[in-house]
Design a protein around this motif. Structure first.
Motif, short mmCIF file in Angstrom:
data_model
loop_
_atom_site.label_atom_id
_atom_site.label_comp_id
_atom_site.label_asym_id
_atom_site.label_seq_id
_atom_site.Cartn_x
_atom_site.Cartn_y
_atom_site.Cartn_z
N THR A 208 18.54 2.25 8.56
CA THR A 208 18.56 2.42 7.10
C THR A 208 17.81 1.27 6.40
OG1 THR A 208 20.63 3.62 7.32
CG2 THR A 208 20.03 2.88 5.10
N PRO A 209 18.19 0.00 6.63
CA PRO A 209 17.39 -1.06 6.00
C PRO A 209 15.97 -1.11 6.53
CG PRO A 209 19.06 -2.02 7.47
CD PRO A 209 19.37 -0.56 7.33
N LEU A 210 15.79 -0.78 7.82
CA LEU A 210 14.42 -0.83 8.36
C LEU A 210 13.50 0.16 7.65
CD1 LEU A 210 14.88 -1.19 12.24
CD2 LEU A 210 13.87 -2.85 10.67
N ALA A 211 13.98 1.40 7.48
CA ALA A 211 13.13 2.41 6.84
C ALA A 211 12.89 2.04 5.38
CB ALA A 211 13.78 3.79 6.94
N LYS A 212 13.93 1.52 4.73
CA LYS A 212 13.76 1.16 3.32
C LYS A 212 12.73 0.03 3.16
CE LYS A 212 14.69 -0.66 -0.86
NZ LYS A 212 13.92 -1.79 -1.42
N LEU A 213 12.90 -1.01 3.93
CA LEU A 213 12.00 -2.17 3.72
C LEU A 213 10.58 -1.84 4.14
CD1 LEU A 213 11.18 -4.21 6.38
CD2 LEU A 213 13.63 -4.46 6.40
N PHE A 214 10.46 -1.06 5.20
CA PHE A 214 9.14 -0.78 5.76
C PHE A 214 8.34 0.14 4.82
CE2 PHE A 214 6.45 1.35 9.04
CZ PHE A 214 5.79 0.22 9.45
N THR A 215 8.96 1.22 4.38
CA THR A 215 8.25 2.15 3.51
C THR A 215 8.04 1.55 2.11
OG1 THR A 215 10.34 3.19 2.94
CG2 THR A 215 9.07 4.24 4.69
N GLY A 216 8.93 0.64 1.72
CA GLY A 216 8.75 -0.03 0.42
C GLY A 216 7.47 -0.84 0.39
N LYS A 217 7.15 -1.48 1.49
CA LYS A 217 5.89 -2.24 1.57
C LYS A 217 4.70 -1.27 1.72
CE LYS A 217 6.72 -6.56 1.19
NZ LYS A 217 6.47 -7.10 -0.15
N GLN A 218 4.91 -0.22 2.51
CA GLN A 218 3.79 0.72 2.72
C GLN A 218 3.34 1.34 1.39
OE1 GLN A 218 5.67 3.46 5.61
NE2 GLN A 218 3.83 3.15 6.83
N VAL A 219 4.31 1.76 0.58
CA VAL A 219 3.94 2.55 -0.60
C VAL A 219 3.07 1.75 -1.56
CG1 VAL A 219 6.07 2.08 -1.93
CG2 VAL A 219 4.83 4.20 -2.31
N VAL A 220 3.32 0.45 -1.64
CA VAL A 220 2.51 -0.35 -2.57
C VAL A 220 1.08 -0.47 -2.05
CG1 VAL A 220 2.26 -2.61 -3.67
CG2 VAL A 220 4.52 -1.57 -3.46
N ARG A 221 0.93 -0.74 -0.74
CA ARG A 221 -0.46 -0.87 -0.26
C ARG A 221 -1.16 0.48 -0.24
NH1 ARG A 221 2.32 -2.76 4.52
NH2 ARG A 221 2.26 -1.17 6.15
N VAL A 222 -0.43 1.56 0.03
CA VAL A 222 -1.07 2.88 0.03
C VAL A 222 -1.50 3.24 -1.39
CG1 VAL A 222 -0.62 5.36 0.31
CG2 VAL A 222 -0.06 3.76 2.15
N CYS A 223 -0.62 3.05 -2.36
CA CYS A 223 -0.98 3.42 -3.74
C CYS A 223 -2.12 2.57 -4.26
CB CYS A 223 0.23 3.30 -4.67
SG CYS A 223 1.42 4.60 -4.36
N SER A 224 -2.13 1.30 -3.91
CA SER A 224 -3.23 0.44 -4.35
C SER A 224 -4.55 0.98 -3.80
CB SER A 224 -2.96 -0.99 -3.86
OG SER A 224 -4.06 -1.79 -4.10
N GLU A 225 -4.54 1.36 -2.54
CA GLU A 225 -5.77 1.89 -1.91
C GLU A 225 -6.14 3.24 -2.51
OE1 GLU A 225 -8.74 0.91 -0.08
OE2 GLU A 225 -7.20 -0.14 1.07
N VAL A 226 -5.14 4.05 -2.82
CA VAL A 226 -5.41 5.37 -3.43
C VAL A 226 -6.14 5.17 -4.76
CG1 VAL A 226 -4.28 7.29 -4.63
CG2 VAL A 226 -3.61 6.72 -2.30
N LEU A 227 -5.67 4.22 -5.56
CA LEU A 227 -6.34 3.99 -6.84
C LEU A 227 -7.80 3.61 -6.62
CD1 LEU A 227 -3.54 4.23 -8.09
CD2 LEU A 227 -3.94 2.11 -9.34
N GLU A 228 -8.03 2.79 -5.58
CA GLU A 228 -9.39 2.37 -5.27
C GLU A 228 -10.25 3.56 -4.86
OE1 GLU A 228 -9.14 -1.28 -2.95
OE2 GLU A 228 -11.28 -1.11 -2.52
N CYS A 229 -9.64 4.56 -4.22
CA CYS A 229 -10.39 5.76 -3.81
C CYS A 229 -10.99 6.49 -5.02
CB CYS A 229 -9.50 6.73 -3.06
SG CYS A 229 -9.05 6.17 -1.41
N PHE A 230 -10.45 6.23 -6.19
CA PHE A 230 -10.94 6.89 -7.41
C PHE A 230 -11.89 5.99 -8.21
CE2 PHE A 230 -7.30 9.42 -6.36
CZ PHE A 230 -7.64 10.69 -6.76
N GLY A 231 -12.15 4.79 -7.71
CA GLY A 231 -12.98 3.88 -8.49
C GLY A 231 -12.32 3.58 -9.82
N GLY A 232 -13.12 3.46 -10.86
CA GLY A 232 -12.59 3.08 -12.18
C GLY A 232 -11.55 4.05 -12.70
N ALA A 233 -11.69 5.34 -12.34
CA ALA A 233 -10.72 6.33 -12.84
C ALA A 233 -9.31 5.99 -12.38
CB ALA A 233 -11.11 7.73 -12.36
N GLY A 234 -9.21 5.34 -11.23
CA GLY A 234 -7.89 4.98 -10.71
C GLY A 234 -7.20 3.92 -11.54
#
Ligand code: MFK
Length: 570
Positions: free
Chosen positions: A378-404
């Motif tokens: 339970t804590p492992l999944a929470k802490l691990f995905t909590g870090k993943q989501v920030v780096r994934v969303c940051s990269e997703v925004l970059e995939c859109f260039g300025g629109a992101g």
């Protein structure tokens, strides 16, 4: 001169377009259960991309407002929320986002079913998933500890599918003294004027979903017992039968980076009527089932957010052309999207394994080792995905260039809302310490490492033929390194153990996810050839990284590290 306009990304049915989710469900559910639940997942998957996005946008653009007084000067502390936010409540009830877990129509598989519904619902919900998380957690506590009258009055409403009947719950734990160190809480409970009724006095500093019908909270009955041991667990209804607030004063709503449709308040409790749940003391131990459910929601919602971002970026890649080619034809962009998909698949394997164990525990089917595994995952999944989501969303925004980076595309909201996930429900460091608590003090590291070894031995003959042997070797090396590190824990001093907690937790999560990815890849080869290549690629990509690495020098350099941390600027 011709004008050029970019084409916005479009979303498809959130269930039918999600190939990894479908693979995981085939792997984890019996065929008859999958067949029974699939039509509902398809219709919810459709609703999340048709009816819900405009509601979510409306809720986001009309944040809640605190009205402290009526026109005649009376204190009312009304929280006005948008109609769209109320619609999210209706949809949650209709779709059984909480109820599915408690109806247990498919026995232990009901938790997987319910959490998949949450995964689909969350990214289109304007974070209505937050009140639902606390509602589900409170339902579990009442199911375990609630007296008969509260089972009938509250539990039945928390798990209702009728929007008029359906109640939501809060979870008021955080005080000014801190969100992590709950044991410092100052709220007092004093005997009330009626039998079994207590009155609470204190301040709650971060109370999400303050428009809920009820809440669970902690208060101190006896100042002489410090820490969380001295806290007791209370049930509170927010309004009295005449509709007035139950000794609750709203001081203000929080101005947050994200989760803007969600009303989060600072409150004073001024004689709030409350019922004690269970006996006195050990409030943290009693509220822990709620915490573990909300942490599971956190992980599932992190996955839902990642999936939404990746789906948008992937669709956009088929539309956006630059340098004479679509992004979907450019190797570097495809490499980026594949990396994001791999993150999602790793997080999903870990979290769905957790969902499977939670369902078994709730139905009384979990063995002792499975209960230990559930506790630590339970804590492992929470802490691990909590870090993943920030780096994934940051990269997703970059995939859109300025629109992101432009608010009204809706894309920045992914990152703003995602950023709360590693913070609330226990930060990464607090959860890393919880992993140590569960692993070392409560003995869950043994069952976790045993489960890793079980998977290694089951996978060894099956990986050879499928070009997965190097990936399996990498996972085996990581398990060996972790085992060696865990063996040394008794020789380390408390500061050294503390320092290593996050590295150990992230390593455990990466390694266990790697084994689950391999298990899924092999299973897909054996049972669903169409998805096998993708699942194998994800497993190979994931296991190519160093899954667990601990630099012993960091233990020797502990004093230097501590000095650097605090003297870097002076
Ligand atoms: C979209 C997703 C939605 C999410 C919704 C979020 C909205 C809500 C926003 C919030 O409310 S955020 C606030 C949430 N607060 C936290 O998560 C608290 C974070 N801090 C911790 O978790 C600390 O580790 C802790 C408060 C537990 C430290 O307190 P102690 O007293 O130093 O802990 P201790 O003495 O180790 O543990 C006390 C007891 O609880 C022990 O049991 P015993 O009394 O039997 O020895 C522990 O084993 C038990 N315990 C602690 N954590 C547990 C647990 N048991 C089971 N599961 C756990 N997670």
């Amino acid at each position: 001169m011709t004008s050029f306009f970019q084409t916005p990304p479009r979303l498809q049915n959130a269930y039918t377009s999600d190939s990894v989710l479908k693979s995981v469900l085939k792997r984890r559910l019996p065929p008859d259960v999958l067949e029974a639940i699939e039509p509902g997942l398809m219709s919810l998957g459709d609703r999340t991309v048709t009816e819900m996005p405009s509601l979510a946008a409306a809720a986001e653009s009309q944040p809640p407002v605190h009205v402290p007084f009526d026109p005649w000067g009376r204190r009312i502390d009304e929280i006005q929320v948008s109609d769209a936010w109320k619609q999210m409540h209706r949809i949650a009830a209709e779709e059984g986002i909480v109820a599915t877990a408690y109806e247990r129509a498919h026995g232990p598989y009901s938790r997987i079913h319910q959490l998949v519904r949450l995964y689909l619902y969350h990214p289109s919900s304007a974070i209505y998933s937050c009140p639902l998380a606390m509602t589900d957690g409170a339902a579990r506590v009442l199911e375990l500890l609630g007296p008969q009258d509260l089972q009938e009055r509250a539990f039945s409403r928390l798990i209702s599918r009728d929007p008029q009947e359906f109640w939501t719950s809060g979870q008021w734990m955080t005080e000014r003294t801190g969100g992590s160190d709950v044991g410092k809480s100052l709220t007092r409970a004093e005997p009330g004027d009626r039998d079994g009724i207590w009155r609470l006095y204190g301040n709650k500093w971060f109370t999400s979903a303050v428009t809920s019908d009820m809440t669970l909270t902690l208060a101190r009955m006896d100042d002489r017992i410090p820490g969380t041991r001295g806290l007791s667990l209370f049930y509170v209804e927010l309004r009295r039968s005449d509709g007035t607030l139950n000794g609750i004063r709203v001081l203000r709503l929080k101005d947050k980076l994200g989760t803007r449709a969600l009303p989060t308040a600072e409150l004073d409790l001024v004689g709030t009527e409350a019922r004690l749940l269970g006996d006195h003391g050990h409030g943290l131990r009693k509220i822990a089932p709620l915490l573990n459910i909300t942490r599971t929601y956190n992980a599932v919602c992190a996955l839902g957010t990642m999936r939404r971002g990746i789906a948008l970026a992937r669709d956009y890649a088929t539309r956006r052309e630059a340098f004479g080619k679509r992004l979907s034809e450019q190797p570097l962009h495809l490499e980026t999207l594949a990396a994001l998909q791999t993150e999602l698949e790793a997080g999903m394997q870990l979290t769905m394994r957790l969902a499977e164990l939670l369902g078994r525990e709730e139905c009384g089917d979990a063995t002792d080792s499975e209960q230990a595994l559930l506790r630590i995952l339970t804590p492992l999944a929470k802490l691990f995905t909590g870090k993943q989501v920030v780096r994934v969303c940051s990269e997703v925004l970059e995939c859109f260039g300025g629109a992101g980076y432009v608010e009204d595309t809706g894309l920045p909201q992914l990152l703003r809302d995602g950023q709360v996930l590693p913070i609330w429900e226990g930060t990464t460091n607090i959860l890393s310490l919880d992993v140590l608590r569960a692993g070392d003090r409560e003995g869950a590291l043994g069952p976790l490492l045993d489960d890793c070894r079980r998977m290694l031995s089951e996978l060894t003959p099956r990986c050879e033929a499928r070009h997965l042997a190097p990936a399996l070797r990498s996972a085996r090396d990581a398990v060996a390194r972790i085992t060696e590190f865990v063996r040394r824990i008794p020789d380390l001093d408390p500061d050294q153990i503390h320092l290593a907690a996050r590295t150990l937790a992230l390593g455990l999560a990466s390694t266990y996810s790697g084994l689950l990815l391999l298990d899924q890849a092999v299973w897909s080869h054996e049972h669903e050839t169409s998805a096998a290549a993708d699942r194998s690629t994800a497993a190979r990509r994931w296991c190519r990284r160093r899954l667990f690495e601990f630099d012993d020098a960091s233990l020797q350099e502990l004093p230097d590290t501590q000095r650097l941390a605090m003297t870097g600027d002076g």
